[in-house]
Design a protein around this motif. Structure first.
Motif, mmCIF file in Angstrom:
data_model
loop_
_atom_site.group_PDB
_atom_site.id
_atom_site.type_symbol
_atom_site.label_atom_id
_atom_site.label_comp_id
_atom_site.label_asym_id
_atom_site.label_seq_id
_atom_site.Cartn_x
_atom_site.Cartn_y
_atom_site.Cartn_z
ATOM 1 N N SER A 19 0.247 -0.951 0.309
ATOM 2 C CA SER A 19 0.305 -0.116 0.049
ATOM 3 C C SER A 19 0.945 1.368 0.076
ATOM 4 O O SER A 19 0.260 2.262 -0.356
ATOM 5 N N ASP A 20 2.142 1.432 0.515
ATOM 6 C CA ASP A 20 2.627 2.502 1.067
ATOM 7 C C ASP A 20 2.988 2.944 -0.860
ATOM 8 O O ASP A 20 2.958 4.431 -0.679
ATOM 9 N N ASN A 21 3.735 2.223 -1.843
ATOM 10 C CA ASN A 21 4.530 2.822 -3.153
ATOM 11 C C ASN A 21 3.017 2.870 -3.799
ATOM 12 O O ASN A 21 2.975 3.896 -4.493
ATOM 13 N N LYS A 32 11.873 1.046 -10.987
ATOM 14 C CA LYS A 32 12.285 1.446 -9.428
ATOM 15 C C LYS A 32 12.371 0.257 -8.251
ATOM 16 O O LYS A 32 11.978 -1.102 -8.628
ATOM 17 N N SER A 33 12.704 0.692 -6.865
ATOM 18 C CA SER A 33 12.810 -0.709 -5.869
ATOM 19 C C SER A 33 12.175 0.031 -5.134
ATOM 20 O O SER A 33 11.520 -1.187 -3.989
ATOM 21 N N GLU A 34 13.264 0.694 -4.078
ATOM 22 C CA GLU A 34 11.623 1.176 -2.760
ATOM 23 C C GLU A 34 11.477 2.876 -2.978
ATOM 24 O O GLU A 34 11.337 3.813 -3.878
ATOM 25 N N GLY A 35 10.333 2.511 -1.595
ATOM 26 C CA GLY A 35 9.416 4.495 -1.731
ATOM 27 C C GLY A 35 8.697 3.992 -0.547
ATOM 28 O O GLY A 35 8.607 2.577 0.224
ATOM 29 N N GLY A 36 7.594 4.916 0.011
ATOM 30 C CA GLY A 36 6.727 4.456 0.521
ATOM 31 C C GLY A 36 6.304 6.103 1.264
ATOM 32 O O GLY A 36 6.460 7.257 -0.040
ATOM 33 N N VAL A 37 5.258 6.050 1.847
ATOM 34 C CA VAL A 37 4.144 7.154 1.763
ATOM 35 C C VAL A 37 3.010 7.314 3.606
ATOM 36 O O VAL A 37 3.066 5.751 3.615
ATOM 37 N N THR A 38 3.407 8.567 3.557
ATOM 38 C CA THR A 38 2.198 8.625 4.886
ATOM 39 C C THR A 38 0.777 8.296 4.501
ATOM 40 O O THR A 38 0.479 9.222 3.892
ATOM 41 N N VAL A 39 0.166 7.232 4.956
ATOM 42 C CA VAL A 39 -1.456 7.141 4.558
ATOM 43 C C VAL A 39 -2.379 7.819 6.047
ATOM 44 O O VAL A 39 -2.010 8.488 7.172
ATOM 45 N N ASP A 40 -3.584 8.365 5.088
ATOM 46 C CA ASP A 40 -4.085 9.442 5.981
ATOM 47 C C ASP A 40 -5.030 8.669 7.018
ATOM 48 O O ASP A 40 -5.715 7.750 6.947
#
Length: 292
Positions: free
Chosen positions: A81-83, A283-291
């Motif tokens: 879910s992050d990416n 791409k390899s890595e990534g992330g995000v903050t979920v609301d």
């Protein structure tokens, strides 16, 4: 001798089957460890991946190895879910997501007051599962614009007309009182009239007609007594419908800002899986903050 050969063959088959499962799981584990979400998606559904992303015509055999991780889909979904949400945040800036339980996400349309719960995000399949009722409202709202109408224009007009009729009943109270007084005098005259036998039917009909008119006026009086309450309820209903139209206008403008029109919005939804996985190539890595 033959039984030993058969036993050996059976053991080889079983060993290979186990090896295939272990290889699948180790490959998936490595993909997760290296942040290779594209590879994870490929392993979860190889047939779909090659059809929609690779655009290959070759028919791949379904090996059912993905079923090995069916029972940990929530954890896989949470990881992926992050990416995905980071990507969606750029393409669909008006959608917000809430992980209400591990790996399951609600979609909210907008960050304004009274924003709508618009459906769910299927992370594993990279798909929006929109609430059909709410989605239909949005679709209809776009369609009605060509007629210079909002979704609830007809309903509001109907309710407003009902309130006008109720208000007219209240305003006509004095007029009804005068009519009732006149009719009662007529009824009194009719009751005191001595008629010939051949006129009795006519007198009876006149009396019934007067009674019917008085009954009609009494019904209107009763409606007038409840009119203020009914008008208030109508006003409340109109307010709710007007708010919904306002929210829909926010949503439509958000879609226009991102996609120009509703048709392009729908087209992006249809190709979301392929578009997202193609964006992950390299791409390899990534992330995000979920609301929350």
């Amino acid at each position: 001798m033959e039984n030993q050969e058969q036993t050996a063959s059976a053991a080889d088959v079983l060993t290979q089957a186990i090896a295939n499962k272990l290889d699948y799981l180790s490959t998936l584990q490595a993909a997760v460890q290296h942040g290779d979400d594209r590879k994870v998606y490929e392993l979860l559904d190889q047939v779909r991946y090659f059809q929609e992303v690779k655009k290959t015509r070759a028919t791949r055999t379904v090996n059912h190895l993905a079923e090995l991780v069916d029972n940990i889909h929530p954890q896989i979904s949470h990881y992926l879910s992050d990416n995905l949400i980071d990507y969606l945040g750029h393409i669909y800036p008006f959608f917000y997501y809430e992980e209400y339980t591990t790996g399951l996400f609600h979609i909210y349309f907008g960050n304004w007051w009274d924003r709508r719960l618009f459906g769910d995000l299927d992370v594993i399949n990279v798909k929006f599962n929109f609430d059909q009722t709410e989605y239909q409202k949005l679709q209809d709202s776009f369609a009605l614009e060509s007629h210079n109408q909002r979704l609830n224009t007809a309903k509001i007009e109907q309710i407003s007309a009902n309130s006008e009729r109720l208000q007219q009943l209240v305003d006509d109270q004095g007029k009804r009182d005068t009519e009732k007084a006149t009719l009662r005098e007529q009824l009194k005259e009719n009751s005191g009239r001595s008629s010939m036998p051949w006129d009795s039917g006519k007198v009876k009909d006149e009396r019934q007609n007067i009674i019917d008119q008085l009954t009609k006026l009494a019904d209107e009086d009763e409606k007038a007594l409840d009119a203020h309450k009914a008008i208030k309820e109508n006003d409340d209903q109109i307010l709710v419908l007007s708010k919904e139209d306002t929210i829909l206008n926010y949503e439509k403008q958000s879609i226009r800002d991102a996609f120009d029109d509703f048709e392009h919005f729908e087209s992006h939804n249809t190709s979301l899986y392929a578009d997202y996985l193609n964006s992950l190539l390299g791409k390899s890595e990534g992330g995000v903050t979920v609301d929350d």
